[in-house]
Design an enzyme around this catalytic site. Structure first.
Site, PDB file in Angstrom:
ATOM      1  N   TYR A 149      12.939  -6.035  56.752  1.00  0.00           N
ATOM      2  CA  TYR A 149      13.856  -5.083  57.513  1.00  0.00           C
ATOM      3  C   TYR A 149      12.779  -4.536  58.672  1.00  0.00           C
ATOM      4  O   TYR A 149      13.260  -4.742  59.907  1.00  0.00           O
ATOM      5  CB  TYR A 149      14.137  -3.759  56.750  1.00  0.00           C
ATOM      6  N   PHE A 177      12.288   7.870  61.165  1.00  0.00           N
ATOM      7  CA  PHE A 177      11.868   8.020  59.682  1.00  0.00           C
ATOM      8  C   PHE A 177      12.978   8.158  58.675  1.00  0.00           C
ATOM      9  O   PHE A 177      13.996   7.304  59.028  1.00  0.00           O
ATOM     10  CB  PHE A 177      10.656   9.132  59.651  1.00  0.00           C
ATOM     11  N   ILE A 223      13.535   6.773  39.643  1.00  0.00           N
ATOM     12  CA  ILE A 223      12.365   6.885  40.788  1.00  0.00           C
ATOM     13  C   ILE A 223      11.830   5.672  40.937  1.00  0.00           C
ATOM     14  O   ILE A 223      11.150   5.329  39.681  1.00  0.00           O
ATOM     15  CB  ILE A 223      11.669   8.105  40.197  1.00  0.00           C
TER      16      ILE A 223
END
Ligand code: UFG
Length: 341
Positions: A149, A177, A223
Protein backbone atom coordinates in the site's frame (compact mmCIF):
# COMPACT_ATOMS: atom_id res chain seq x y z
CA UNK A 1 -10.02 32.41 0.67
CA UNK A 2 -13.35 34.17 1.18
CA UNK A 3 -16.61 32.32 0.59
CA UNK A 4 -17.21 34.41 -2.52
CA UNK A 5 -13.90 33.38 -4.01
CA UNK A 6 -14.50 29.74 -3.13
CA UNK A 7 -17.91 29.69 -4.80
CA UNK A 8 -16.29 30.50 -8.11
CA UNK A 9 -14.01 27.45 -7.85
CA UNK A 10 -14.88 24.02 -9.20
CA UNK A 11 -13.34 20.95 -7.61
CA UNK A 12 -13.41 17.33 -8.78
CA UNK A 13 -13.30 14.88 -5.88
CA UNK A 14 -12.35 11.28 -6.69
CA UNK A 15 -13.51 8.75 -4.10
CA UNK A 16 -15.98 11.29 -2.75
CA UNK A 17 -18.38 8.52 -1.68
CA UNK A 18 -15.76 6.99 0.61
CA UNK A 19 -15.05 7.64 4.26
CA UNK A 20 -12.64 10.59 4.10
CA UNK A 21 -13.78 11.74 0.65
CA UNK A 22 -17.41 12.12 1.74
CA UNK A 23 -16.37 14.20 4.76
CA UNK A 24 -14.24 16.38 2.46
CA UNK A 25 -17.11 16.86 -0.01
CA UNK A 26 -19.33 18.12 2.80
CA UNK A 27 -16.73 20.64 3.98
CA UNK A 28 -16.01 21.80 0.41
CA UNK A 29 -19.75 22.35 -0.18
CA UNK A 30 -20.04 24.16 3.18
CA UNK A 31 -17.13 26.40 2.08
CA UNK A 32 -18.86 27.35 -1.17
CA UNK A 33 -16.92 25.26 -3.70
CA UNK A 34 -18.76 23.71 -6.64
CA UNK A 35 -18.11 20.01 -6.24
CA UNK A 36 -18.29 17.06 -8.62
CA UNK A 37 -17.69 13.58 -7.25
CA UNK A 38 -16.31 10.70 -9.30
CA UNK A 39 -16.57 7.31 -7.59
CA UNK A 40 -17.04 3.75 -8.86
CA UNK A 41 -18.92 2.84 -5.64
CA UNK A 42 -16.75 -0.26 -5.19
CA UNK A 43 -16.14 0.78 -1.60
CA UNK A 44 -18.01 4.06 -1.23
CA UNK A 45 -21.69 4.74 -0.57
CA UNK A 46 -23.86 6.94 -2.76
CA UNK A 47 -25.86 7.99 0.31
CA UNK A 48 -22.69 9.49 1.79
CA UNK A 49 -22.30 11.97 -1.08
CA UNK A 50 -23.50 15.43 -0.13
CA UNK A 51 -26.67 16.31 -2.06
CA UNK A 52 -25.09 19.63 -3.08
CA UNK A 53 -22.42 17.81 -5.10
CA UNK A 54 -22.83 16.47 -8.63
CA UNK A 55 -22.16 12.73 -8.84
CA UNK A 56 -20.61 10.71 -11.69
CA UNK A 57 -20.34 6.94 -11.22
CA UNK A 58 -17.07 6.11 -12.91
CA UNK A 59 -13.94 4.01 -12.48
CA UNK A 60 -10.68 5.89 -12.85
CA UNK A 61 -9.58 3.15 -15.23
CA UNK A 62 -11.92 4.74 -17.78
CA UNK A 63 -9.56 7.34 -19.26
CA UNK A 64 -11.98 8.46 -21.99
CA UNK A 65 -14.80 8.94 -19.48
CA UNK A 66 -12.50 10.78 -17.12
CA UNK A 67 -11.28 13.09 -19.90
CA UNK A 68 -14.89 13.83 -20.73
CA UNK A 69 -15.74 14.71 -17.12
CA UNK A 70 -12.60 16.85 -16.83
CA UNK A 71 -13.33 18.70 -20.08
CA UNK A 72 -16.94 19.41 -19.14
CA UNK A 73 -16.21 20.40 -15.53
CA UNK A 74 -13.44 22.95 -16.20
CA UNK A 75 -12.12 22.22 -12.74
CA UNK A 76 -9.77 24.51 -10.88
CA UNK A 77 -8.51 21.59 -8.86
CA UNK A 78 -8.83 17.90 -8.08
CA UNK A 79 -8.92 16.22 -4.68
CA UNK A 80 -7.85 12.63 -5.15
CA UNK A 81 -9.10 10.18 -2.49
CA UNK A 82 -9.97 7.15 -4.64
CA UNK A 83 -7.78 4.13 -4.13
CA UNK A 84 -7.25 0.86 -2.32
CA UNK A 85 -6.42 1.32 1.34
CA UNK A 86 -6.14 -1.90 3.35
CA UNK A 87 -2.55 -2.50 4.37
CA UNK A 88 -3.03 -6.26 4.87
CA UNK A 89 -4.73 -6.77 1.48
CA UNK A 90 -1.94 -4.88 -0.27
CA UNK A 91 0.46 -7.68 0.66
CA UNK A 92 -1.89 -10.31 -0.79
CA UNK A 93 -3.12 -8.50 -3.91
CA UNK A 94 -0.34 -6.12 -4.97
CA UNK A 95 -1.63 -6.07 -8.57
CA UNK A 96 -4.95 -4.59 -7.42
CA UNK A 97 -3.13 -1.87 -5.49
CA UNK A 98 -0.83 -1.08 -8.42
CA UNK A 99 -3.82 -0.77 -10.72
CA UNK A 100 -6.00 1.31 -8.42
CA UNK A 101 -3.36 3.52 -6.81
CA UNK A 102 -0.83 3.99 -9.60
CA UNK A 103 -2.32 3.18 -13.03
CA UNK A 104 -5.71 4.80 -12.30
CA UNK A 105 -3.91 7.70 -10.63
CA UNK A 106 -1.92 8.28 -13.78
CA UNK A 107 -5.15 8.28 -15.80
CA UNK A 108 -6.37 11.06 -13.56
CA UNK A 109 -3.20 13.11 -14.07
CA UNK A 110 -3.40 12.49 -17.80
CA UNK A 111 -7.03 13.67 -17.91
CA UNK A 112 -6.01 16.76 -15.91
CA UNK A 113 -3.14 17.49 -18.28
CA UNK A 114 -5.36 17.17 -21.35
CA UNK A 115 -8.07 19.39 -19.82
CA UNK A 116 -5.59 21.98 -18.53
CA UNK A 117 -6.39 21.46 -14.83
CA UNK A 118 -3.27 22.41 -12.89
CA UNK A 119 -3.89 21.63 -9.20
CA UNK A 120 -4.28 18.43 -7.22
CA UNK A 121 -4.52 17.61 -3.52
CA UNK A 122 -3.64 13.97 -2.96
CA UNK A 123 -4.45 11.55 -0.10
CA UNK A 124 -1.09 10.09 0.68
CA UNK A 125 -0.18 8.17 3.77
CA UNK A 126 2.24 7.66 6.63
CA UNK A 127 2.81 4.21 5.13
CA UNK A 128 5.29 5.81 2.70
CA UNK A 129 7.76 6.13 5.59
CA UNK A 130 7.82 2.45 6.58
CA UNK A 131 9.39 2.11 10.05
CA UNK A 132 11.60 5.17 10.38
CA UNK A 133 14.10 5.46 13.23
CA UNK A 134 13.32 9.14 13.79
CA UNK A 135 10.05 9.60 15.72
CA UNK A 136 8.14 11.92 15.47
CA UNK A 137 8.50 11.53 11.71
CA UNK A 138 9.17 14.70 9.68
CA UNK A 139 8.23 15.00 5.99
CA UNK A 140 11.95 14.88 5.16
CA UNK A 141 12.30 11.30 6.49
CA UNK A 142 13.46 8.70 3.99
CA UNK A 143 10.59 6.98 2.17
CA UNK A 144 10.95 3.24 2.70
CA UNK A 145 7.51 1.57 2.88
CA UNK A 146 7.10 -1.79 4.62
CA UNK A 147 3.84 -2.67 2.86
CA UNK A 148 2.73 -2.53 -0.76
CA UNK A 149 0.00 0.00 0.00
CA UNK A 150 2.75 2.41 1.02
CA UNK A 151 4.77 1.55 -2.10
CA UNK A 152 1.87 2.44 -4.39
CA UNK A 153 1.23 5.75 -2.60
CA UNK A 154 4.94 6.55 -2.84
CA UNK A 155 4.90 5.74 -6.56
CA UNK A 156 1.98 8.11 -7.06
CA UNK A 157 3.86 10.84 -5.21
CA UNK A 158 6.67 10.26 -7.74
CA UNK A 159 4.17 10.59 -10.59
CA UNK A 160 3.01 13.87 -9.10
CA UNK A 161 6.58 15.16 -9.17
CA UNK A 162 6.91 14.14 -12.82
CA UNK A 163 3.64 15.77 -13.85
CA UNK A 164 4.73 18.93 -12.08
CA UNK A 165 8.11 19.02 -13.81
CA UNK A 166 6.88 18.08 -17.29
CA UNK A 167 3.35 19.45 -17.38
CA UNK A 168 3.17 22.10 -14.66
CA UNK A 169 0.51 20.40 -12.55
CA UNK A 170 0.98 21.60 -8.96
CA UNK A 171 0.23 19.29 -6.07
CA UNK A 172 -0.08 18.95 -2.35
CA UNK A 173 0.42 15.44 -1.00
CA UNK A 174 -1.12 15.00 2.44
CA UNK A 175 0.39 12.10 4.35
CA UNK A 176 -2.29 10.95 6.76
CA UNK A 177 -1.52 8.97 9.80
CA UNK A 178 -4.56 7.10 11.25
CA UNK A 179 -7.83 8.78 10.30
CA UNK A 180 -10.74 7.98 12.61
CA UNK A 181 -13.94 9.43 14.03
CA UNK A 182 -17.03 10.84 12.34
CA UNK A 183 -18.65 14.12 11.40
CA UNK A 184 -20.55 15.79 14.27
CA UNK A 185 -23.78 15.79 12.24
CA UNK A 186 -23.98 12.03 12.78
CA UNK A 187 -24.76 11.59 9.05
CA UNK A 188 -21.30 10.48 7.92
CA UNK A 189 -18.87 7.94 9.31
CA UNK A 190 -16.48 5.10 8.58
CA UNK A 191 -18.14 2.15 6.84
CA UNK A 192 -15.71 -0.13 5.08
CA UNK A 193 -16.68 -3.60 3.94
CA UNK A 194 -14.81 -5.57 5.02
CA UNK A 195 -13.78 -3.35 7.92
CA UNK A 196 -10.11 -3.71 8.80
CA UNK A 197 -9.45 -0.57 10.83
CA UNK A 198 -8.90 -0.73 14.54
CA UNK A 199 -11.36 1.80 15.97
CA UNK A 200 -14.47 0.59 14.06
CA UNK A 201 -13.57 -3.02 14.94
CA UNK A 202 -13.08 -2.13 18.60
CA UNK A 203 -16.50 -0.46 18.64
CA UNK A 204 -18.02 -3.47 16.92
CA UNK A 205 -16.49 -5.69 19.60
CA UNK A 206 -17.89 -3.37 22.29
CA UNK A 207 -21.34 -3.79 20.78
CA UNK A 208 -20.79 -7.57 20.78
CA UNK A 209 -20.47 -7.36 24.55
CA UNK A 210 -24.24 -7.11 24.76
CA UNK A 211 -25.52 -8.34 21.40
CA UNK A 212 -25.35 -12.14 21.33
CA UNK A 213 -25.66 -12.36 17.53
CA UNK A 214 -23.14 -9.59 16.82
CA UNK A 215 -20.42 -10.29 14.23
CA UNK A 216 -17.99 -9.71 17.10
CA UNK A 217 -19.04 -13.08 18.51
CA UNK A 218 -18.02 -14.89 15.37
CA UNK A 219 -14.99 -12.71 14.61
CA UNK A 220 -13.64 -11.44 17.95
CA UNK A 221 -11.30 -8.48 17.97
CA UNK A 222 -7.70 -9.56 17.56
CA UNK A 223 -4.67 -7.58 18.65
CA UNK A 224 -2.21 -8.03 15.80
CA UNK A 225 1.13 -8.47 17.54
CA UNK A 226 1.91 -8.15 21.24
CA UNK A 227 5.69 -8.54 21.02
CA UNK A 228 6.64 -5.22 19.39
CA UNK A 229 9.36 -3.11 20.96
CA UNK A 230 6.83 -0.71 22.49
CA UNK A 231 5.89 -0.17 26.17
CA UNK A 232 2.96 -2.64 26.10
CA UNK A 233 4.12 -4.70 23.11
CA UNK A 234 1.38 -3.50 20.74
CA UNK A 235 1.66 -1.12 17.77
CA UNK A 236 1.50 2.61 18.34
CA UNK A 237 -0.38 4.89 15.96
CA UNK A 238 -1.15 8.61 15.74
CA UNK A 239 -4.95 8.96 15.40
CA UNK A 240 -6.45 12.05 13.76
CA UNK A 241 -10.11 13.08 13.72
CA UNK A 242 -11.53 13.00 10.21
CA UNK A 243 -13.00 16.49 10.73
CA UNK A 244 -9.53 17.91 11.43
CA UNK A 245 -8.16 15.95 8.48
CA UNK A 246 -10.62 17.36 5.96
CA UNK A 247 -10.18 20.89 7.33
CA UNK A 248 -6.52 20.53 6.38
CA UNK A 249 -7.57 19.58 2.83
CA UNK A 250 -9.49 22.79 2.38
CA UNK A 251 -6.52 24.79 3.72
CA UNK A 252 -4.20 22.88 1.39
CA UNK A 253 -6.47 23.56 -1.57
CA UNK A 254 -6.61 27.24 -0.68
CA UNK A 255 -2.81 27.31 -0.37
CA UNK A 256 -2.40 25.62 -3.75
CA UNK A 257 -4.86 27.90 -5.51
CA UNK A 258 -3.25 31.00 -4.01
CA UNK A 259 0.44 30.10 -4.24
CA UNK A 260 0.66 27.36 -6.87
CA UNK A 261 3.46 25.76 -4.90
CA UNK A 262 3.74 22.00 -4.63
CA UNK A 263 4.46 20.55 -1.21
CA UNK A 264 4.02 17.60 1.13
CA UNK A 265 2.51 17.67 4.63
CA UNK A 266 2.01 15.18 7.44
CA UNK A 267 -1.45 15.25 9.02
CA UNK A 268 -1.83 13.86 12.52
CA UNK A 269 -1.88 14.93 16.15
CA UNK A 270 1.71 14.13 17.03
CA UNK A 271 0.65 11.77 19.84
CA UNK A 272 0.84 7.99 19.75
CA UNK A 273 -1.50 5.42 21.30
CA UNK A 274 -1.00 1.67 21.45
CA UNK A 275 -3.66 -0.82 20.39
CA UNK A 276 -4.24 -1.66 24.07
CA UNK A 277 -4.64 2.06 24.89
CA UNK A 278 -7.22 2.41 22.13
CA UNK A 279 -9.16 -0.53 23.58
CA UNK A 280 -9.08 0.99 27.11
CA UNK A 281 -10.16 4.40 25.79
CA UNK A 282 -13.04 2.74 23.92
CA UNK A 283 -14.06 0.90 27.10
CA UNK A 284 -14.28 4.28 28.87
CA UNK A 285 -16.26 5.85 26.03
CA UNK A 286 -18.72 2.97 25.60
CA UNK A 287 -18.87 1.82 29.21
CA UNK A 288 -18.48 -1.76 27.94
CA UNK A 289 -15.83 -4.37 28.55
CA UNK A 290 -14.32 -5.10 25.15
CA UNK A 291 -13.51 -8.74 24.41
CA UNK A 292 -10.31 -9.39 22.42
CA UNK A 293 -7.60 -11.94 21.94
CA UNK A 294 -3.89 -11.58 21.32
CA UNK A 295 -2.87 -12.67 17.82
CA UNK A 296 0.12 -12.82 15.51
CA UNK A 297 1.56 -9.69 13.90
CA UNK A 298 -0.11 -8.47 10.69
CA UNK A 299 2.30 -8.49 7.78
CA UNK A 300 3.58 -5.03 6.83
CA UNK A 301 2.65 -3.24 10.09
CA UNK A 302 5.31 -0.79 11.35
CA UNK A 303 5.61 -0.79 15.19
CA UNK A 304 5.39 2.98 15.77
CA UNK A 305 4.02 5.78 13.60
CA UNK A 306 3.89 9.23 15.17
CA UNK A 307 4.01 12.39 13.08
CA UNK A 308 5.86 15.62 13.31
CA UNK A 309 3.00 17.78 12.05
CA UNK A 310 4.59 21.17 12.71
CA UNK A 311 4.96 21.91 8.98
CA UNK A 312 1.20 21.81 8.24
CA UNK A 313 0.59 24.04 11.25
CA UNK A 314 3.23 26.54 10.22
CA UNK A 315 2.64 26.67 6.46
CA UNK A 316 -1.09 25.97 6.16
CA UNK A 317 -2.12 27.54 9.48
CA UNK A 318 -3.82 24.24 10.39
CA UNK A 319 -4.59 23.33 13.98
CA UNK A 320 -6.33 20.08 14.92
CA UNK A 321 -9.11 20.80 17.41
CA UNK A 322 -10.58 17.35 18.08
CA UNK A 323 -7.34 15.80 19.21
CA UNK A 324 -8.25 13.75 22.26
CA UNK A 325 -8.45 10.02 21.59
CA UNK A 326 -11.66 9.80 23.65
CA UNK A 327 -13.30 12.50 21.51
CA UNK A 328 -12.28 10.72 18.31
CA UNK A 329 -13.62 7.40 19.55
CA UNK A 330 -16.79 9.00 20.97
CA UNK A 331 -17.65 10.54 17.59
CA UNK A 332 -17.11 7.18 15.87
CA UNK A 333 -19.18 5.47 18.56
CA UNK A 334 -22.06 7.91 18.05
CA UNK A 335 -22.11 7.16 14.35
CA UNK A 336 -21.68 3.39 14.66
CA UNK A 337 -24.46 3.23 17.27
CA UNK A 338 -26.78 5.10 14.92
CA UNK A 339 -26.00 2.61 12.16
CA UNK A 340 -26.79 -0.34 14.43
CA UNK A 341 -23.54 -2.07 13.45
N1 UFG B 1 -5.08 -3.68 14.54
C1 UFG B 1 -5.33 -4.72 15.39
N2 UFG B 1 -6.46 -5.44 15.18
C2 UFG B 1 -7.35 -5.16 14.20
C3 UFG B 1 -7.08 -4.09 13.33
C4 UFG B 1 -5.93 -3.36 13.54
O1 UFG B 1 -4.56 -5.01 16.29
O2 UFG B 1 -8.35 -5.88 14.07
C5 UFG B 1 -3.87 -2.88 14.75
C6 UFG B 1 -2.97 -2.86 13.55
O3 UFG B 1 -2.11 -3.97 13.54
C7 UFG B 1 -2.27 -1.52 13.73
C8 UFG B 1 -3.31 -0.65 14.43
O4 UFG B 1 -4.25 -1.56 14.98
O5 UFG B 1 -1.20 -1.69 14.59
C9 UFG B 1 -4.02 0.26 13.47
O6 UFG B 1 -4.49 -0.51 12.39
P1 UFG B 1 -5.47 0.05 11.27
O7 UFG B 1 -5.76 -1.09 10.34
O8 UFG B 1 -6.61 0.73 11.92
O9 UFG B 1 -4.64 1.15 10.56
P2 UFG B 1 -3.19 0.99 9.92
O10 UFG B 1 -2.23 1.54 10.94
O11 UFG B 1 -2.88 -0.32 9.39
O12 UFG B 1 -3.36 1.86 8.65
C10 UFG B 1 -3.22 3.14 8.79
C11 UFG B 1 -3.87 3.91 7.67
C12 UFG B 1 -3.00 3.93 6.50
C13 UFG B 1 -1.58 4.20 6.90
C14 UFG B 1 -1.12 3.12 7.79
C15 UFG B 1 0.35 3.12 8.03
O13 UFG B 1 -5.14 3.39 7.36
O14 UFG B 1 -3.42 4.94 5.63
O15 UFG B 1 -1.84 3.33 8.92
O16 UFG B 1 0.82 1.81 8.14
F1 UFG B 1 -0.81 4.20 5.86
Amino acid sequence: MSLNEASKKAVLVTGGAGYIGSHAVKVLCDSGFTVTVVDNLSAGHLAAVDVRARFEEMDLGDLAGLCDVMERGRFDAVMHFAGSIEVGLSMKEPDLFFRNNVVCGQNLLEAMRRAGCGNIVFSSTAAVYGSPKQVPIPETARLFPTNYYGVTKMLFEELLKSYEVFYGINYIALRYFNAAGADSSGNLGEAHDPETHLIPLVLRAAAGGFAADSPAKTAPLKIFGTDYDTPDGTCIRDYIHVTDLVKAHVLALDYLLRNGKSDVFNLANGKGFSVREVISAAEKVTGKKIPYKDAARREGDPPVLIADCSKAKKVLGWEPVHSSLEEIIASAHKWHSSQNR
